[in-house]
Scaffold this motif. Structure first.
Motif, PDB file in Angstrom:
ATOM      1  N   HIS B  21      53.621  60.707  79.806  1.00 15.21           N
ATOM      2  CA  HIS B  21      53.628  61.210  78.428  1.00 15.21           C
ATOM      3  C   HIS B  21      52.655  60.410  77.559  1.00 15.21           C
ATOM      4  O   HIS B  21      51.911  60.975  76.755  1.00 15.21           O
ATOM      5  CB  HIS B  21      55.054  61.091  77.881  1.00 15.21           C
ATOM      6  CG  HIS B  21      55.248  61.740  76.547  1.00 15.21           C
ATOM      7  ND1 HIS B  21      55.053  63.090  76.333  1.00 15.21           N
ATOM      8  CD2 HIS B  21      55.620  61.226  75.341  1.00 15.21           C
ATOM      9  CE1 HIS B  21      55.296  63.380  75.064  1.00 15.21           C
ATOM     10  NE2 HIS B  21      55.638  62.268  74.445  1.00 15.21           N
ATOM     11  N   GLY B  54      55.915  66.867  71.157  1.00 15.64           N
ATOM     12  CA  GLY B  54      57.307  67.282  71.333  1.00 15.64           C
ATOM     13  C   GLY B  54      57.956  66.482  72.444  1.00 15.64           C
ATOM     14  O   GLY B  54      57.567  65.347  72.713  1.00 15.64           O
ATOM     15  N   LEU B  55      58.925  67.106  73.083  1.00 13.69           N
ATOM     16  CA  LEU B  55      59.659  66.463  74.161  1.00 13.69           C
ATOM     17  C   LEU B  55      58.724  65.945  75.239  1.00 13.69           C
ATOM     18  O   LEU B  55      57.784  66.633  75.628  1.00 13.69           O
ATOM     19  CB  LEU B  55      60.571  67.501  74.821  1.00 13.69           C
ATOM     20  CG  LEU B  55      61.732  68.018  74.003  1.00 13.69           C
ATOM     21  CD1 LEU B  55      62.330  69.222  74.714  1.00 13.69           C
ATOM     22  CD2 LEU B  55      62.763  66.920  73.836  1.00 13.69           C
ATOM     23  N   GLN B 113      60.019  67.673  67.837  1.00 12.06           N
ATOM     24  CA  GLN B 113      61.090  66.813  68.323  1.00 12.06           C
ATOM     25  C   GLN B 113      62.434  67.256  67.729  1.00 12.06           C
ATOM     26  O   GLN B 113      63.452  67.279  68.393  1.00 12.06           O
ATOM     27  CB  GLN B 113      60.787  65.367  67.910  1.00 12.06           C
ATOM     28  CG  GLN B 113      61.513  64.312  68.700  1.00 12.06           C
ATOM     29  CD  GLN B 113      60.820  64.024  70.025  1.00 12.06           C
ATOM     30  OE1 GLN B 113      59.602  63.866  70.078  1.00 12.06           O
ATOM     31  NE2 GLN B 113      61.586  63.968  71.099  1.00 12.06           N
ATOM     32  N   CYS B 119      65.146  74.053  76.925  1.00 14.23           N
ATOM     33  CA  CYS B 119      63.956  74.339  77.729  1.00 14.23           C
ATOM     34  C   CYS B 119      64.366  75.151  78.933  1.00 14.23           C
ATOM     35  O   CYS B 119      65.438  74.937  79.511  1.00 14.23           O
ATOM     36  CB  CYS B 119      63.324  73.045  78.260  1.00 14.23           C
ATOM     37  SG  CYS B 119      62.805  71.912  76.989  1.00 14.23           S
ATOM     38  N   THR B 186      68.596  70.330  74.851  1.00 12.34           N
ATOM     39  CA  THR B 186      67.910  69.077  74.522  1.00 12.34           C
ATOM     40  C   THR B 186      68.657  68.267  73.466  1.00 12.34           C
ATOM     41  O   THR B 186      68.170  67.236  73.028  1.00 12.34           O
ATOM     42  CB  THR B 186      66.492  69.351  74.006  1.00 12.34           C
ATOM     43  OG1 THR B 186      66.601  70.075  72.775  1.00 12.34           O
ATOM     44  CG2 THR B 186      65.689  70.162  75.000  1.00 12.34           C
ATOM     45  N   LYS B 187      69.806  68.762  73.012  1.00 15.32           N
ATOM     46  CA  LYS B 187      70.560  68.059  71.981  1.00 15.32           C
ATOM     47  C   LYS B 187      71.947  67.706  72.507  1.00 15.32           C
ATOM     48  O   LYS B 187      72.579  68.581  73.104  1.00 15.32           O
ATOM     49  CB  LYS B 187      70.707  68.929  70.719  1.00 15.32           C
ATOM     50  CG  LYS B 187      69.414  69.465  70.159  1.00 15.32           C
ATOM     51  CD  LYS B 187      68.700  68.416  69.354  1.00 15.32           C
ATOM     52  CE  LYS B 187      67.323  68.950  68.980  1.00 15.32           C
ATOM     53  NZ  LYS B 187      66.616  68.196  67.997  1.00 15.32           N
ATOM     54  N   ARG B 189      70.719  64.941  73.711  1.00 18.59           N
ATOM     55  CA  ARG B 189      69.588  64.415  74.464  1.00 18.59           C
ATOM     56  C   ARG B 189      69.169  65.472  75.477  1.00 18.59           C
ATOM     57  O   ARG B 189      69.986  66.312  75.882  1.00 18.59           O
ATOM     58  CB  ARG B 189      69.958  63.107  75.173  1.00 18.59           C
ATOM     59  CG  ARG B 189      70.959  63.285  76.304  1.00 18.59           C
ATOM     60  CD  ARG B 189      70.938  62.077  77.240  1.00 18.59           C
ATOM     61  NE  ARG B 189      71.837  62.295  78.377  1.00 18.59           N
ATOM     62  CZ  ARG B 189      71.411  62.622  79.591  1.00 18.59           C
ATOM     63  NH1 ARG B 189      70.121  62.769  79.837  1.00 18.59           N
ATOM     64  NH2 ARG B 189      72.276  62.801  80.572  1.00 18.59           N
ATOM     65  N   ALA B 190      67.913  65.418  75.905  1.00 15.72           N
ATOM     66  CA  ALA B 190      67.416  66.432  76.820  1.00 15.72           C
ATOM     67  C   ALA B 190      67.947  66.171  78.224  1.00 15.72           C
ATOM     68  O   ALA B 190      67.739  65.095  78.783  1.00 15.72           O
ATOM     69  CB  ALA B 190      65.887  66.424  76.817  1.00 15.72           C
ATOM     70  N   ARG B 192      67.731  66.614  82.124  1.00 22.85           N
ATOM     71  CA  ARG B 192      66.558  66.793  82.979  1.00 22.85           C
ATOM     72  C   ARG B 192      66.933  67.525  84.270  1.00 22.85           C
ATOM     73  O   ARG B 192      68.063  67.386  84.761  1.00 22.85           O
ATOM     74  CB  ARG B 192      65.945  65.426  83.290  1.00 22.85           C
ATOM     75  CG  ARG B 192      65.484  64.704  82.020  1.00 22.85           C
ATOM     76  CD  ARG B 192      65.182  63.225  82.250  1.00 22.85           C
ATOM     77  NE  ARG B 192      64.094  63.065  83.205  1.00 22.85           N
ATOM     78  CZ  ARG B 192      64.245  62.550  84.422  1.00 22.85           C
ATOM     79  NH1 ARG B 192      65.427  62.151  84.829  1.00 22.85           N
ATOM     80  NH2 ARG B 192      63.218  62.457  85.234  1.00 22.85           N
ATOM     81  N   GLN B 214      59.858  76.118  75.982  1.00 22.75           N
ATOM     82  CA  GLN B 214      60.712  75.351  75.083  1.00 22.75           C
ATOM     83  C   GLN B 214      61.222  76.362  74.062  1.00 22.75           C
ATOM     84  O   GLN B 214      60.525  77.306  73.708  1.00 22.75           O
ATOM     85  CB  GLN B 214      59.920  74.235  74.389  1.00 22.75           C
ATOM     86  CG  GLN B 214      59.385  73.191  75.376  1.00 22.75           C
ATOM     87  CD  GLN B 214      58.859  71.937  74.700  1.00 22.75           C
ATOM     88  OE1 GLN B 214      59.375  71.523  73.665  1.00 22.75           O
ATOM     89  NE2 GLN B 214      57.841  71.336  75.285  1.00 22.75           N
TER      90      GLN B 214
END
Lengths: 650, 241
Positions: B21, B54-55, B113, B119, B186-187, B189-190, B192, B214
């Motif tokens: 990233h 973003g993420l 963000q 996603c 993503t809320k 926290r994202a 994975r 997204q």
């Protein structure tokens, strides 16, 4: 299918920093290969982060790829995690540009910038699937070449490399390509032996297998050519005019973090300050400045092409560039918006230089680095680093008063004739710098970085017996004790044991080859990385190969002694170096021949070239390495050699 | 005042997906300068280009739905046309990264963000065929909670990711495993893709993960992309908003 990417790709999610293996940098080339093309794999034997910015490698990459009969790609040493996976999966060393197997190239050419990378050279050859001993290679194997500063004593690697290039590579790679092209396209006459013999005739190219060492009662007596058409002494190559080589034109912009991650423009090559410990300053003579106009073009073109917002004006002492102030000013102006920063990686120790730094480092004014190298004036006369304590104090005061908060000072310890007073002088200088800072900033900080001195070939100190590891430890202990209560001074030091290994490799002869191989075979790769360096591995290897570390590293050499690099030449007369060594012991300085009459060191006269310097007078400020206070016109506190002495009996 | 903030959607494929990233942020700064786009800089002692990402996309994952917001220098923003911008940026980006679309943002638009809520992922996994994977996925989704362990500041935390698994289905077999499509929240926290695979019983191993979309939830039922790209909208079809 010559790309190994499909085999590498599944390994990458399991290794650290996978981006260092993908290539794809802005400026990368993907050249065509073919029977009429001489292919070079330019290899840096350390990690991508260290190797990518190497300017020498990038210059040759462009020059070779501009030729219709050559193709150049790049490789770097894979980190230990990927190496383990590669060995487990049978994946060989690859190029980053097209992920082509290393063994498919005609030449694998290593950049040798540091002795402690030698074991990585062996590891890379082995990972390529090529026999590590040159005598075991077959006609189909690539030629293993090397260039860079360490090739001025290639003897420790003589068993492993097929050829080395001494000096500037810009013209030499073209000559080598010509020879290889003729050989490839005319049915490879004489096979591997044939091409090695032909390469030995190229100026600046040394082919170790065309020479043999002669020993006399355990001492090296000579390194002799085996054939009449092989030169008895190999002379270095020197590019007479830097203006003819405006490279790199399209510097590689990495996709991931590397050191020196910025545009680099070389403003001059060579240095004649004459610091006696400095191999770079001795072997790259004479000084060849790039025309200021070309510097400006390379900066503006380079910024535009790369998208960098920082440019470094590089050389061995950039403040010595003629008209540095004007070049810096125009660079700052042209770059526009004030968002491009300029850096001078090699600051001279004086207030004038700090003034230039202030002009260009408008943002991020955090730390400045100076290299006084020794703690007392006496010691600095010995090493010919003729800056006075006042030069340093005025530089430091100027820096603190202009907003810098941290200074870093570089020193060497273990120098010839060094006494404990000289060592402790380092602490004294550092404390005085902090004291000067107190009147300008609240908590000034000075970091003292101390390295153990390792004598290098083709310097006046090549005869000096390096300090033992124990002695270096004792001196660092002295400094630690003395600085314990000194607020604001942090002491950092290099591992003295690593200096021993570096010393071993730096001045060894061919008998050191088995030691390097032993260290490598016992897992000693990445020896520049403290977490991978283990002194015991080197001691065990030396014992196993019957090499006496005391005699190899710590012994003073005599004038009668044959040095392992006596059959090579950087242009410097051996009697000049010896005279300069005697002068060092007499604490006699030597001025910079750029602006004073020639003392015939040999670097110009031997090759019929000259300094290329736009200004006939030294730039302003400080004592300019003469020890003279030029700002007040004071007396010269240093004895300078009478020029007639060179060549006289010591 | 006219808009000076532009939102850019880009893809990340192939070799370049192994950049991090942070690497991508640096790549964009340099690509914008090479494309001679006048980016606005922050004021102060150490000016930084005003770019917001973003993420984060994990190193090694590919994507057709990465975003960044760029503040342009107001003096140089006028007259910039987003189509030309997209073409110029793609030409300046490394192979594997493509600018797909760009649009001006209205003042006051929330940051990526902040705005993005979920996603859609295409997840290739090893360890089961389509039938087995469907079965374990069905059982997992039927449970009230899906616990995963993760290391946080040196200690192991247990999280329930079930509320964040908004949709998931097995698409079918692929040569080296099975392909899943999942929409992960993503809320706060994202979540994975490997966490989803690890929460299954038996767990599956991740081969590849690819971000398809997204999403910004506009209310309980509606969602939109930060920047829609017409020809890609089929990729996540069949999943519930």
């Amino acid at each position: 299918m010559t790309s190994l990417w499909h085999l590498l790709e599944p390994l990458l999610p399991q290794v650290s920093k996978p981006a260092r293996y993908i290539g794809g940098e802005h400026g990368m080339q993907t050249p065509e290969h073919g029977p009429g093309i001489v292919s070079w794999l330019l290899t840096y034997p350390d990690t991508y982060e260290i190797g990518l910015p190497n300017q020498g490698l990038q210059i040759l990459y462009e020059i070779l790829n501009e030729r219709p009969d050559a193709a150049a790609e790049r490789a770097y040493a894979p980190w230990v995690d990927l190496e383990a996976q590669m060995r487990a999966e049978g994946l060989p060393l690859f190029s980053l540009d097209t992920h082509r197997p290393a063994a498919l190239f005609d030449v694998i050419a290593f950049n040798l910038s540091a002795e402690l990378t030698y074991t990585n050279v062996l590891n890379c050859i082995d990972l390529a699937g090529v026999p590590v001993h040159s005598e075991s290679r077959h006609d189909a194997d690539p030629l293993i070449g090397a260039g860079g500063h360490c090739t001025y004593n290639p003897e420790p690697l003589a068993d492993f490399v097929d050829f080395v290039v001494l000096g500037d590579g810009e013209e030499a790679v073209g000559d080598i390509t010509d020879v290889l092209h003729d050989w490839k396209t005319s049915g490879r006459p004489g096979g591997r032996r044939g091409i090695l013999r032909a390469l030995a005739r190229v100026p600046g190219v040394y082919v170790p297998s065309q020479y043999r060492p002669v020993y006399d009662r355990g001492n090296l007596a000579a390194v002799e050519p085996l054939h009449p058409d092989v030169p008895a002494v190999v002379e270095k190559r020197t590019v007479a005019d830097l203006a003819a080589w405006p490279y790199p034109k399209s510097q590689l912009v990495p996709l991931t973090e590397v050191v020196h991650d910025r545009l680099n423009v070389e403003v001059f090559r060579g240095c004649t300050r004459g610091c006696r410990f400095c191999q770079a300053g001795m072997i790259t003579r004479p000084v060849r400045e790039r025309p200021a106009e070309q510097v400006r073009t390379m900066v503006s073109e380079g910024l535009r092409r790369t998208g960098y917002d920082e440019v470094a004006l590089t050389s061995l002492s950039t403040a010595d560039f003629s008209g540095i102030e004007q070049v810096v000013a125009s660079t700052v102006d042209e770059s526009g918006c004030g968002q491009v920063s300029v850096s001078l990686p090699s600051l001279r120790v004086d207030a004038f230089t700090v003034g230039i730094a202030a002009q260009i480092q408008r943002a991020r004014r955090t730390g400045l680095t100076f290299a006084p190298e020794a703690g007392t004036w006496r010691m600095r006369q010995v090493i010919n680093k003729l800056i006075t304590a006042d030069d340093l104090y005025s530089a430091v005061e100027s820096a603190y008063s202009q907003g810098w908060r941290r200074m870093k000072l570089y020193f060497l310890t273990g120098l010839p004739t060094e006494t404990d007073d000289d060592t402790l002088g380092i602490a004294e200088l550092a404390r005085n710098c902090v004291a000067l800072g107190r009147s300008h900033v609240r908590s000034p900080s000075v970091t003292v970085s101390v390295g153990g001195f390792v004598p290098k070939p083709f310097t006046p100190f090549q005869w000096f017996g390096q300090n033992t590891t124990a002695e270096l430890r004792r001196k660092i202990g002295l400094l630690r004790g003395d600085l314990r209560r000194s607020r604001g001074v942090q002491l950092k030091w290099h591992d003295p044991a690593a200096s021993m290994a570096e010393g071993l490799a730096s001045r060894g002869d061919r008998r050191l080859g088995p030691v390097i191989e032993h260290v490598w075979r016992h897992g000693g790769t990445f020896q520049e990385w403290s977490e991978h360096f283990d002194e015991r591995r080197w001691r065990t290897a030396a014992d196993a190969c019957d090499i006496d570390i005391d005699a190899s590293v710590y012994r003073h050499r005599t004038i009668e002694e044959v040095l392992p690099w006596d059959h090579l030449s950087a242009g410097l007369h051996k009697d000049f170096l010896w005279q300069d060594w005697r002068d060092a012991l007499d604490e006699v300085g030597l001025e910079d021949c750029r602006w004073t009459p020639c003392y015939d060191c040999g670097a110009c006269t031997g090759y019929g070239i000259e300094h290329v310097v736009a200004s006939a007078v030294p730039p302003a400020g400080g004592s300019q390495g003469t020890g003279m206070d030029t700002s007040r016109g004071g007396a010269v506190p240093v004895r300078l050699t009478e020029r007639g002495l060179v060549g006289a009996a010591p | 005042m006219s808009a000076t903030r532009v939102r850019i959607r880009f893809s990340k494929h192939g070799k370049v997906r192994f950049t991090s990233h942070r690497d991508v942020a640096r790549i964009w700064e340099r690509a914008l300068r090479r494309a001679r786009v006048g980016v606005a800089y922050s004021a102060g002692f150490s000016p930084r280009p005003k770019i917001a990402f973003g993420l984060a996309l994990s190193t090694g994952f590919s994507s057709d739905a990465e975003y960044l917001d760029v503040d342009l220098d107001p003096d140089r923003a006028a007259g910039i046309d987003t189509e030309t911008l997209v073409a110029a940026l793609t030409a300046s980006l490394p192979a594997g990264m493509t600018a797909m679309a760009a649009a001006w943002l209205a003042p006051g638009e929330p940051s990526l963000q902040h705005a993005v809520t979920s996603c859609t992922w295409r997840i290739d996994a090893a360890g089961a065929d389509a039938l087995e994977a469907s079965d374990s996925l069905e059982r997992a989704l039927a449970r009230g909670e899906l616990l995963v362990q993760r290391e946080r500041k040196g200690r192991l935390d247990t999280d329930d990711i079930r509320p964040a698994v908004l949709a998931a289905e097995v698409q079918g077999n692929i040569t080296d495993g099975v392909r899943l499509i999942a929409e992960l929240g993503t809320k706060p926290r994202a979540v994975r893709p490997p966490e989803l695979l690890a929460s299954l019983d038996p767990p599956l191993g991740l081969l590849r993960a690819h971000r398809l979309h997204q999403w910004i939830a506009t209310d309980g039922l509606q969602r939109r992309e930060p920047l829609a790209v017409a020809e890609l909208s089929v990729a996540g079809a069949g999943l519930a908003p």
